[in-house]
Design a protein around this motif. Structure first.
Motif, short mmCIF file in Angstrom:
data_model
loop_
_atom_site.label_atom_id
_atom_site.label_comp_id
_atom_site.label_asym_id
_atom_site.label_seq_id
_atom_site.Cartn_x
_atom_site.Cartn_y
_atom_site.Cartn_z
N ALA A 163 45.92 39.12 44.27
CA ALA A 163 45.83 40.03 43.13
C ALA A 163 44.38 40.27 42.73
O ALA A 163 43.97 41.40 42.43
CB ALA A 163 46.63 39.49 41.95
N GLY A 164 43.58 39.21 42.75
CA GLY A 164 42.16 39.36 42.44
C GLY A 164 41.45 40.22 43.46
O GLY A 164 40.61 41.06 43.12
N ALA A 165 41.79 40.03 44.73
CA ALA A 165 41.18 40.84 45.78
C ALA A 165 41.54 42.31 45.61
O ALA A 165 40.67 43.19 45.68
CB ALA A 165 41.63 40.34 47.16
N VAL A 166 42.81 42.58 45.37
CA VAL A 166 43.25 43.97 45.22
C VAL A 166 42.56 44.62 44.03
O VAL A 166 42.09 45.75 44.13
CB VAL A 166 44.79 44.04 45.09
CG1 VAL A 166 45.22 45.45 44.69
CG2 VAL A 166 45.45 43.65 46.40
N GLY A 167 42.50 43.92 42.92
CA GLY A 167 41.85 44.49 41.74
C GLY A 167 40.39 44.85 41.98
O GLY A 167 39.93 45.94 41.63
#
Length: 102
Positions: free
Chosen positions: A31-35
Motif C-alpha cells: 500500500a505504501g509503494a502504491v501510494g
C-alpha cells in the motif's frame, strides 16, 4: 513494466489479497509503494477505487499499532515499481520492515 497505471491497479489488488490472507506487513508495504508510486507518476486512483482499496486493507492497519503500520507504509514508499512488483509476487519484505513483525 510499461503499463504503469495498470500495474499500480494490480499492485493494489495484491495488497488487498495480502490483507485478506492475513499477510498484513506485505499488505501495508505494498500500500505504501502504491501510494508513493501513484504520486510520483501522477496517476491517482479513481475515488471509488481508492475508497474500495482503503476498505480492503483496513484490517491490515488494525493488526498493527499505528507506529508499526506507518513504518511498514513508509518502507513501501521507498520501493520502486520493479521492487513493488517483486514483493507482490512473493519476494521477501525489505529488511527494515521485517524487523517490525509481530
Amino acid at each position: 513494466l510499461r503499463h504503469r497505471r495498470g500495474i499500480l491497479n494490480v499492485l493494489e489488488s495484491f495488497a488487498a489479497l495480502a490483507a485478506a490472507e492475513g499477510h498484513t506487513e506485505r499488505a501495508l508495504t505494498l500500500a505504501g509503494a502504491v501510494g508513493a508510486l501513484r504520486a510520483a507518476l501522477n496517476a491517482p486512483a479513481r475515488p471509488y477505487a481508492e475508497a474500495t482499496f482503503r476498505q480492503s486493507i483496513e484490517s491490515a492497519w488494525r493488526a498493527h499499532d499505528p507506529a508499526a503500520a506507518e513504518c511498514l507504509r513508509a518502507g513501501g514508499a521507498r520501493l520502486n515499481l520493479e521492487q513493488a512488483a517483486a514483493l507482490a509476487l512473493g519476494a521477501d519484505l525489505p529488511p527494515a520492515e521485517s524487523a517490525t513483525r509481530n
